[in-house]
Each structure stands twice: as structure tokens, then as C-alpha cells.
Scaffold this motif. Structure first.
Motif, mmCIF file in Angstrom:
data_model
loop_
_atom_site.group_PDB
_atom_site.id
_atom_site.type_symbol
_atom_site.label_atom_id
_atom_site.label_comp_id
_atom_site.label_asym_id
_atom_site.label_seq_id
_atom_site.Cartn_x
_atom_site.Cartn_y
_atom_site.Cartn_z
ATOM 1 N N GLU A 176 0.744 -1.240 0.136
ATOM 2 C CA GLU A 176 -0.023 0.128 0.019
ATOM 3 C C GLU A 176 1.003 1.239 -0.028
ATOM 4 N N THR A 177 1.837 1.374 0.895
ATOM 5 C CA THR A 177 2.841 2.324 0.799
ATOM 6 C C THR A 177 3.563 2.495 -0.517
ATOM 7 N N GLU B 87 0.753 4.288 -2.655
ATOM 8 C CA GLU B 87 0.829 5.486 -2.575
ATOM 9 C C GLU B 87 1.966 6.209 -3.076
ATOM 10 N N SER C 80 1.517 6.748 -6.792
ATOM 11 C CA SER C 80 0.561 7.563 -7.027
ATOM 12 C C SER C 80 0.856 8.809 -6.912
ATOM 13 N N GLU C 81 1.688 9.118 -5.933
ATOM 14 C CA GLU C 81 2.143 10.385 -5.653
ATOM 15 C C GLU C 81 3.233 10.751 -7.016
#
Length: 134
Positions: free
Chosen positions: A29-30, A33, A36-37
Motif C-alpha cells: 500500500e505504501t 501510494e 500514485s504520488e
């Protein structure tokens, strides 16, 4: 008891595996993220580049318009200069015509005066002859 210990060990191993799975899921998940960033940053960079390009294009268009305006102003100034030169030439021609007319009038007046003087002399001569004849 051994059995309980084996079962407890099995439960602990299962719990440990579940915790490992949860940690792995958290790490995934990290990473998602972060990806995505990163994608958001790339999109923002792309948008900013598009804005810069658009601004540059608008600046070029404005510069072109200003250059066109300067060229048009230069053409208008040249037209005014040409018109001024034509007017000056026309004034000079008019002055020459007026001077020519004045000279013609003076010449005509002089010729008329000469004719009057000649007429007067002839009349005087004619009178002198008449007086002699008398």
C-alpha cells in the motif's frame, strides 16, 4: 501438553505469518501510494510544462502583434512624410506660378508703358509736324 504446545506453536506461526502478510500488504500500500504520488507529480510537471509552453506561445503572438503594429506605424509615418513632401512640392510649384504670373504682369505693364510712350512720342511728333505746316 505436547499437543497443546504444538498447537500453540502452530497458532503462533499462523499469527506470525498473518502479521507478515499484513506487513507486506502495508508495504504494498505504501508503494502504491508512493507510485500514485509520483504519478501526480509527473502529471503536475506535465501540466506546468504545458502552461509554460502556452505562455511562451502567447508571448510570441503578443510580440508578433507588437512588431506588426510597429511596421504599420512605420508605414503610416512614411505615408505622412510622402504627403508632406508632395505638399511642399505643390507649394513650391504654386510659388513659381505666382512668381511667373507676377513677372508676366510686370512685362505686360512695361510693354504697355512702352506703347504709351511710343504713342505719346508719335503724337508729339505729329503735333510738331502740324505746327510746322501751319
Amino acid at each position: 501438553m505436547v499437543r497443546e504446545t504444538d498447537e500453540e506453536e502452530t497458532v503462533r506461526e499462523g499469527d506470525s505469518e498473518e502479521e507478515t502478510v499484513r506487513e507486506t500488504d502495508r508495504e504494498k500500500e505504501t508503494v502504491r501510494e508512493a507510485d500514485s504520488e509520483d504519478e501526480t507529480v509527473r502529471e503536475t510537471d506535465s501540466e506546468q510544462e504545458t502552461v509554460r509552453e502556452t505562455d511562451e506561445e502567447e508571448t510570441v503572438r503578443e510580440t508578433d502583434r507588437e512588431k506588426d503594429t510597429v511596421r504599420e506605424t512605420d508605414r503610416e509615418k512614411e505615408t505622412v512624410r510622402e504627403t508632406d513632401r508632395e505638399r511642399e512640392t505643390d507649394r513650391e510649384k504654386e510659388t513659381v506660378r505666382e512668381t511667373d504670373e507676377e513677372e508676366t504682369v510686370r512685362e505686360t505693364d512695361s510693354e504697355e508703358e512702352t506703347v504709351r510712350e511710343t504713342d505719346s512720342e508719335e503724337e508729339t511728333g505729329t503735333e510738331s509736324l502740324r505746327q510746322r505746316e501751319v
